[in-house]
Enzyme design. Structure first.
Site, short mmCIF file in Angstrom:
data_model
loop_
_atom_site.label_atom_id
_atom_site.label_comp_id
_atom_site.label_asym_id
_atom_site.label_seq_id
_atom_site.Cartn_x
_atom_site.Cartn_y
_atom_site.Cartn_z
N GLU A 28 52.54 43.91 33.74
CA GLU A 28 52.04 42.72 33.03
C GLU A 28 51.70 41.61 34.02
OE1 GLU A 28 51.12 43.27 30.14
OE2 GLU A 28 52.30 45.08 29.78
N HIS A 51 48.24 42.15 35.17
CA HIS A 51 47.28 41.60 34.22
C HIS A 51 47.18 40.07 34.39
CE1 HIS A 51 46.26 45.04 31.74
NE2 HIS A 51 47.51 45.31 31.46
N GLU A 78 43.07 46.81 32.94
CA GLU A 78 44.13 47.81 33.17
C GLU A 78 44.15 48.25 34.63
OE1 GLU A 78 46.23 48.06 30.92
OE2 GLU A 78 47.43 49.79 31.48
ZN ZN Z 1 48.23 47.07 30.52
#
Ligand code: ZN
Length: 502
Positions: free
Chosen positions: A265, A268, A294
């Site tokens: 995360e 991201h 991603e």
């Molecule tokens: Zn992801």
């Protein structure tokens, strides 16, 4: 500055604010909302979605976009304003195809669907969500019908998340990947498994959270523009360029769960925190596609945080936090354990080699559901059958099968899963390109230095937001279009060494 363009930017900034209000309601729903608030929250999310759609499809906005469109010919093709007009036009065209009543029905249904899933998942009670999921499928098909001219009903869904991609492009790519992955997974299955039991000793939650958040900060996650909270299923969410949050969950008996999801995360979040700051309040201020997003999370989670140089630096620090649990564990023991390949039931827990099998399986099931070849009532059986075929195992209940994560219960069916495998492929392609320019990156990682890599990603991927298309970003940053070559080279080299394959 052109007056119409200024007016357009003001309108678009209001749209961005409403999107973030909606995101905040959802973040709260997934973190702190007490059960008693869920009915009202469903209503509130639906109300904001309606307001957002009014703004996104207003006659006034369409007129402003028409007014500024002639400006494109006067601007350089890569200029931010040219990209802004292009993106505003694409978004407007897509949104105006959806009637307001549809969006309201969809959001209000999905909010209830999520609550049903939260209650039913611990018992694996598929019957409790079956009717709701069947309605999600109906709404997903209805969505496709607003985009006539598609070749496959999944195409409009895919285009929403991975612009420019279609079933026709993805299927051959996935087929080629599968041809490479299956023999690799089978060769590994014949080898002895690395010891990994020490990862499942008792690891107190607070220490796990502290370690994960420290590493997230080390790789560059800025807590003055972010925070971390706990949830059922980890995610990253943004309320402005100055507020990019991550969530995680902790399993006290699994050291890897919280740590790797935190780094995922954070990957991201680094993308969103790394956008050009002038994109605040602009539709350009978002990650460009699910696949590219991603790729950033998987790059940090796998290519960095599951690499040996990374743990050369961090294993001693981890041992200080958990001296008893990790006593006598060598760097090699640890590296092999966190890269253990084993067919499993839960996609998010899967190793790098089998992960894409989970994704491609769900991608295929979605295609079948959308074309009507697979009914929702038959989904658990189809799921189990395919798991047996591809991974040699099947879940004892829907809890760890079709109900394992919130995807089909908080969103439409179709258009999401391809992004995970595209992300893996892009991640290796980006990392290989970064290493070509900066061969010392692994040595730096072994010293806990991540700046060169983060800056390369910032300059070549993050800053652009939606200013360039995903295809252009990959071509520009890696010098070639999307290809599985770097990804398979990475997997083969790494796992041949770990499992002593010939
Ligand atoms: Zn992801």
């Amino acid at each position: 500055m052109n007056t119409a363009l200024t007016k357009l930017k003001t309108q678009l900034a209001k749209i961005e604010d409403l999107k973030h209000v909606s995101a905040l309601l959802m973040w709260d729903q997934a973190t702190y909302l007490p059960q008693g608030g869920s009915e009202a929250r469903a209503r509130q999310i639906s109300l904001v979605a309606g307001l957002l759609q009014q703004k996104q499809t207003s006659h006034e906005l369409g007129k402003l976009i028409d007014d500024v469109t002639p400006l494109i010919s006067q601007l350089a093709p890569e200029a931010s304003d040219a990209a802004l007009i292009r993106v505003a036009r694409e978004d407007f065209d897509r949104e105006t195809r959806l009637p307001a009543t549809f969006t309201q029905r969809l959001y209000s249904h999905l909010s209830r669907s999520y609550d049903l899933w939260v209650k039913a998942r611990p018992k694996g009670d598929f019957k409790a969500v079956q009717a709701s999921l069947a309605h999600t499928l109906e709404l997903s098909r209805e969505y496709s019908e607003f985009f006539p001219g598609y070749v496959h009903p999944a195409d409009p869904h895919i285009d929403l998340n991975d612009p420019g991609m279609t079933v026709a492009q993805i299927q051959p790519l996935f087929a080629a990947l599968r041809t490479e992955l299956v023999p690799l997974a089978q060769a590994i299955a014949k080898k002895p498994k690395p010891k990994s039991g020490f990862l499942n000793k008792k690891y107190p939650e607070a220490e796990q959270l502290a370690f994960g958040l420290q590493v997230a900060q080390d790789i560059g996650y800025d807590l003055t523009r972010g925070r971390q909270d706990k949830t059922h299923h980890p995610f990253m969410i943004k309320f402005s360029l100055g507020d990019v949050r991550i969530t995680t969950r902790v399993n006290p008996n699994d050291l890897g769960d919280a740590f790797f999801s935190t780094i995922h995360e954070a990957g991201h979040a680094l993308y969103e925190q790394g956008l050009d700051p002038t994109f605040e309040g602009s539709p350009l201020g978002h990650g460009v596609s699910a696949g590219i997003h991603e790729s950033q999370s998987r790059l940090w989670e796998n290519l960095v945080a599951r690499s040996k140089p990374f743990w050369k630096h961090y294993l001693p620090k981890l041992k200080k936090r958990f001296p008893a649990q990790l006593k006598g564990i060598s760097l090699d023991d640890f590296y092999r354990a966190i890269n253990r390949v084993q067919p499993s039931l839960i996609r998010v827990d899967a190793d790098e080699v089998t992960y894409n099998l989970h994704v491609m399986l769900r991608f295929d099931l979605e295609l079948q559901m959308l074309t009507g070849k697979l009914a929702i009532k038959d989904l658990p059986d189809a799921w189990n059958e395919r798991y047996k075929q591809d991974l040699g195992i099947a879940p004892p209940s829907a809890r760890d099968g079709v109900m394992q994560d919130m995807h089909w219960f908080t969103g439409m069916i179709g258009g999401v899963f391809q992004g995970y495998t595209l992300g893996n492929i892009y991640s290796a392609q980006c990392f290989a390109a970064a290493l070509k320019t900066h061969p010392k990156i692994p040595e730096q990682i072994a010293k806990g230095q991540f700046e060169t890599l983060r800056k390369w990603l910032g300059k070549n991927i993050h800053q652009y937001g939606r200013r360039l298309t995903p295809q252009d970003i990959i071509q520009k940053s890696t010098g070639k279009p999307l290809s599985i070559t770097d990804y398979m080279n990475y997997l083969r080299k790494k796992y041949r060494a770990i499992y002593a394959l010939v």
